[in-house]
Structure formats: C-alpha cells, structure tokens
Design an enzyme around this catalytic site. Structure first.
Site, PDB file in Angstrom:
ATOM      1  N   PHE A 137       1.301   3.347  -2.282  1.00 55.82           N
ATOM      2  CA  PHE A 137       0.515   4.436  -2.876  1.00 55.82           C
ATOM      3  C   PHE A 137      -0.615   4.850  -1.950  1.00 55.82           C
ATOM      4  O   PHE A 137      -0.765   6.044  -1.635  1.00 55.82           O
ATOM      5  CB  PHE A 137      -0.051   3.996  -4.229  1.00 55.82           C
ATOM      6  CG  PHE A 137      -1.124   4.921  -4.761  1.00 55.82           C
ATOM      7  CD1 PHE A 137      -2.463   4.539  -4.773  1.00 55.82           C
ATOM      8  CD2 PHE A 137      -0.775   6.185  -5.219  1.00 55.82           C
ATOM      9  CE1 PHE A 137      -3.445   5.405  -5.242  1.00 55.82           C
ATOM     10  CE2 PHE A 137      -1.750   7.055  -5.688  1.00 55.82           C
ATOM     11  CZ  PHE A 137      -3.091   6.666  -5.708  1.00 55.82           C
ATOM     12  N   CYS A 143      -8.064  -0.882 -15.633  1.00 59.24           N
ATOM     13  CA  CYS A 143      -7.530  -2.068 -16.320  1.00 59.24           C
ATOM     14  C   CYS A 143      -6.189  -1.715 -16.941  1.00 59.24           C
ATOM     15  O   CYS A 143      -6.073  -0.723 -17.662  1.00 59.24           O
ATOM     16  CB  CYS A 143      -8.508  -2.497 -17.413  1.00 59.24           C
ATOM     17  SG  CYS A 143      -7.944  -3.931 -18.360  1.00 59.24           S
ATOM     18  N   VAL A 144      -5.167  -2.505 -16.652  1.00 58.85           N
ATOM     19  CA  VAL A 144      -3.844  -2.350 -17.268  1.00 58.85           C
ATOM     20  C   VAL A 144      -3.570  -3.648 -18.019  1.00 58.85           C
ATOM     21  O   VAL A 144      -3.772  -4.740 -17.468  1.00 58.85           O
ATOM     22  CB  VAL A 144      -2.754  -2.098 -16.199  1.00 58.85           C
ATOM     23  CG1 VAL A 144      -1.362  -2.105 -16.823  1.00 58.85           C
ATOM     24  CG2 VAL A 144      -3.023  -0.777 -15.475  1.00 58.85           C
ATOM     25  N   LEU A 197       1.577   1.525 -13.418  1.00 57.19           N
ATOM     26  CA  LEU A 197       0.712   2.475 -14.134  1.00 57.19           C
ATOM     27  C   LEU A 197      -0.526   2.826 -13.315  1.00 57.19           C
ATOM     28  O   LEU A 197      -1.032   3.945 -13.394  1.00 57.19           O
ATOM     29  CB  LEU A 197       0.291   1.896 -15.490  1.00 57.19           C
ATOM     30  CG  LEU A 197       1.335   1.897 -16.586  1.00 57.19           C
ATOM     31  CD1 LEU A 197       0.788   1.238 -17.855  1.00 57.19           C
ATOM     32  CD2 LEU A 197       1.798   3.316 -16.896  1.00 57.19           C
ATOM     33  N   HIS A 200       0.811  -1.218   0.000  1.00 57.92           N
ATOM     34  CA  HIS A 200       0.000   0.000   0.000  1.00 57.92           C
ATOM     35  C   HIS A 200       0.842   1.263   0.000  1.00 57.92           C
ATOM     36  O   HIS A 200       0.459   2.270   0.581  1.00 57.92           O
ATOM     37  CB  HIS A 200      -0.968  -0.009   1.202  1.00 57.92           C
ATOM     38  CG  HIS A 200      -1.765  -1.265   1.293  1.00 57.92           C
ATOM     39  ND1 HIS A 200      -2.443  -1.787   0.208  1.00 57.92           N
ATOM     40  CD2 HIS A 200      -1.971  -2.132   2.308  1.00 57.92           C
ATOM     41  CE1 HIS A 200      -3.038  -2.909   0.573  1.00 57.92           C
ATOM     42  NE2 HIS A 200      -2.772  -3.151   1.828  1.00 57.92           N
ATOM     43  N   LEU A 255     -21.260  -1.248 -10.588  1.00 57.42           N
ATOM     44  CA  LEU A 255     -21.266  -2.198 -11.718  1.00 57.42           C
ATOM     45  C   LEU A 255     -19.915  -2.884 -11.874  1.00 57.42           C
ATOM     46  O   LEU A 255     -18.888  -2.297 -11.601  1.00 57.42           O
ATOM     47  CB  LEU A 255     -21.636  -1.447 -13.003  1.00 57.42           C
ATOM     48  CG  LEU A 255     -22.990  -0.727 -12.905  1.00 57.42           C
ATOM     49  CD1 LEU A 255     -23.164   0.189 -14.089  1.00 57.42           C
ATOM     50  CD2 LEU A 255     -24.110  -1.741 -12.777  1.00 57.42           C
ATOM     51  N   LYS A 259       4.604  -2.053 -14.328  1.00 61.06           N
ATOM     52  CA  LYS A 259       5.115  -0.691 -14.606  1.00 61.06           C
ATOM     53  C   LYS A 259       4.521   0.361 -13.685  1.00 61.06           C
ATOM     54  O   LYS A 259       4.669   1.558 -13.934  1.00 61.06           O
ATOM     55  CB  LYS A 259       4.823  -0.340 -16.073  1.00 61.06           C
ATOM     56  CG  LYS A 259       5.662  -1.167 -17.048  1.00 61.06           C
ATOM     57  CD  LYS A 259       5.409  -0.746 -18.497  1.00 61.06           C
ATOM     58  CE  LYS A 259       6.366  -1.436 -19.429  1.00 61.06           C
ATOM     59  NZ  LYS A 259       7.760  -0.959 -19.295  1.00 61.06           N
TER      60      LYS A 259
END
Ligand code: U53
Length: 389
Positions: free
Chosen positions: A5, A140-141, A150, A3, A389, A148
């Site tokens: 980030f 979604c990566v 992202l 964690h 969703l 990376k």
C-alpha cells in the site's frame, strides 16, 4: 510484498532516501476540489462507513470500548492503551475540528463498530514553512478482522475527507517502520511506583537490590522545589503561548500554536492533561512551563493489577528554571497524583535530563511520519518539537 500500500502513496520512499536532488516540500500538488473523489471508497460488502459523533455518549462509549479491547499493545502484550472517554473527546475536538474526520466502520448486520480512524486539523511548521495538516490517529481494526486489509481503505478514506477540506499534508506516528520515518524516537520510563512495575513484570529488581532499596531509589520529595511553581490557569494562556511559540521556534518540526490552540491543548483538564508553570515571585513573569497527559493502560494477564496509571511528557519550556529541576518537579506532582510511571520521548531537550532523573530506556520506538511532504533528510529526535497523542 512488504508496504504494497505505502508504495502507492505520496510519502518518502525508501528508494529515494539520500537523494538530495529531491526538494523539501510537498511531493504531489493539490488536486482541484472538483477532481477529489466525491463518494466514499468501497468497503467489503458486509461493512459500512459511519461518522462517529464524539459528543454522543453512546457513540463515544462504542469508540472507547473498541479501542480498549483492540488498540495498540506493546510487543510483549503486557499492556494495551486504554484512552479514556474524556481524553478522546479532548484529543478529537480541537479548534476547527471536522466531525467527518472521525470515521468508523460498522458491520451492516450487527451495526457493531469494528474499526476506527481519525484526523484533526493542525498547523505544523517544517523549518520556515507553516503547513496546514491533518494529524491522523487512533487507527484501530478489531482483532478478529485484522487480515481483511481494512487499514489501507480506511487510510484512503480519511485522506479523501481531508482533501475535501483542501488539506494536502498529514502527520502520524507508528510503532512500526513504514516508508519513510522523518525521525525515530525512543520511549523512556521513570518508575514512580517501582513495586507495581516489578509485580507486573515490566521492571526487574536490580542485581544486589532489595525491594525496599529499589523503592528508596525512586523516592521523590512530597512537594515541588521551585518557588512560584503552580497550575496553569485560563489567564495564563497569552503568556504561555508566547513562551511556547518562542521555545518551539528552535525545532525543525513543531506545532504553530496560537492562543486558542494553547487554551485547548494545554489548559489543565482533569484526568486528561496537567500543566504547570513557574511565575517569578519577584517579577510575576512566567518563565517556565511543563505539562503531561494521562493515558492509562490495561495490564494484560496479571492477577493483582488491571490498570497502569501512566503520565506522558507533553510540552516543557525552561527559560529560567533548569530543565532538570522543572522535570523533577513534574515527577513530584505526578507521584502525588498517584501515577505509576512517567513516560517521555527523547524529543526536544528531553534526552539531556532523562538519565539523571532516573528514566530507563524503553524497548519500544516511535516513528514519526509526514504524508505528502518530503524533508531534506531525517531529523534527530532533538530536532523534533511535536508530541502526538
Ligand atoms: C511502564 C512503561 O510502559 C508503558 O508505560 C506502556 C504502557 N502501555 C503501553 C501500551 C501499548 C504499547 O504499545 C507500544 C506500549 C505501552 C507502554 S511502553 C510504550 C509507551 C511509552 N512510554
């Protein structure tokens, strides 16, 4: 470090769990719009930001294919969500949506779409406070770019674009534990096509059960039982809005739907969302409501099947018809529409009917999160009136 980030973000931190001195509400105050970063965050040099116009057939196709091949799989890699293009257009264009919140990442050389993240505006009530939020979804990566880092820069970029519209809170879900869930829900599954679920390896024949006995166990009538049970129509929007607003007022966290929201989110859209109501044959009053959305999944690595037709319980209101009977009628309709499985979370009052309707608990959990908004304590799933969703 776990964690890395999320410990830099205004979200409930694990170290603060149980600290009742911290008030419910925003964690950080809004920033003056002039101080919000005006330019996009930096991506690694070989990538560039792109805004995905979902009205464009070509772009919608790119998003659909990126998700079809790289979006969420279950822990055993048996299924991968396969959101349809119509579903994505529905999910991403509610009243007041911002195209700038449909964010893609392209490789500069090939121009291929390699990552995606979205937000849509929503009014969410938390106890007595209605808060303007962004519902963040479809992060979604591409499988080949997973190491990376992202995702953090994509989350910061969608947050920046949400801030530019003077919105300071967000709601999102994940199958993983992050700092800090406001509640953790359990998936439940009701077999409609038990033979297929056994063939793909999701379900197993019970002990001392034959396939025929199992098919019989899950058999449903070939028409709903409730008199006055019918599809929702445009003219029902005002009554359904009243019914739904009243019902959702009992939950701690719930959407603050108005008529334009109900028209968008709950009016039947073929192969996307189905909604039914009970109109009393005597009084013509609308007393109950039920709905589910269509989210197929790719079946990974099975010779005989490639797609799972799954229905997901959405919003249900029972004021006259017992919830058990209302949900059984929903199962009957879903079976008639050839769904293989009907899924539900243990939110709202669902838990009370799941076992009796022959749902089985899934092994996946869904954690709900709020960004920049602390709740006094974690909620029970039955206190949550929000389906994302
Ligand atoms: C047969 C019951 O399981 C599912 O319907 C299903 C289908 N596709 C998925 C794709 C990704 C995935 O990742 C967590 C889970 C599924 C699941 S189980 C959890 C969703 C529900 N209910």
């Amino acid at each position: 470090k776990k964690h890395k980030f999320w410990e830099t973000q205004p979200v409930g931190q694990f170290k603060d769990v149980g600290d009742t001195s911290l008030p419910e509400g925003p964690i950080e105050p809004p920033t003056p719009l002039s101080e919000v970063k005006q330019e996009p965050y930096n991506l690694p040099s070989q990538y560039e930001w792109t805004t995905c116009d979902m009205d464009s057939e070509e772009t919608c196709n790119e998003v659909y294919n990126l998700l079809k091949n790289n979006y969420v799989e279950d822990d055993e890699n048996m299924f991968r969500f396969n959101y349809s293009k119509e579903f994505l257009r529905w999910a991403l264009r509610p009243p007041g949506f911002y195209r700038s919140w449909h964010i893609g990442v392209r490789a500069k050389t090939s121009k291929k779409l390699v990552a995606f993240i979205t937000g849509v505006p929503a009014r969410i009530r938390v106890r007595d406070e209605v808060v303007k939020m962004a519902e963040i979804n479809f992060l979604c990566v591409h499988k080949k770019l997973r190491t990376k880092r992202l995702a953090p820069v994509m989350i910061k970029e969608v947050t920046r674009r949400v801030h530019l519209e003077n919105i300071w809170q967000a709601a999102y879900t994940a199958g993983v534990v992050l700092p800090t869930p406001i509640t953790t829900c359990q998936y439940w599954h009701r077999s409609l096509n038990p033979k297929k679920l056994i063939d793909v390896g999701f379900s197993r024949l019970g002990a001392r059960m034959t396939m025929n006995r199992t098919i019989k166990l899950y058999k449903l009538p070939d028409s709903p039982a409730t008199p006055g049970f019918r599809k929702m129509e445009l003219c029902d929007v005002p009554a359904v809005t009243r019914l739904l607003r009243n019902y959702l007022s009992q939950f701690v966290v719930a959407p603050d739907f108005d008529e334009s929201d109900v028209e968008h989110w709950l009016l039947p859209t073929e192969d996307v969302v189905d909604s039914y109501l009970v109109e009393s044959p005597e009084t013509h009053e609308i007393t109950d409501f039920c709905s589910f959305y269509t989210l197929p999944s790719s079946i990974l690595g099975n010779q005989n099947y490639s797609s799972l037709k799954a229905a997901y319980s959405y919003y249900n209101v029972s004021t006259k018809t017992p919830l058990l009977q209302l949900m059984n009628d929903t199962l009957i309709v879903a079976k008639l529409k050839n769904f293989d499985v009907f899924n539900a979370l243990d939110v709202m009052h669902n838990e009370s009917v799941l076992k009796e309707l022959k749902f089985g608990p899934g092994d996946g959990q869904l954690h709900y999160y709020l960004y920049n908004y602390r709740t006094q304590s974690a909620l029970k799933p039955s206190e949550l009136g929000l389906v994302l969703l």
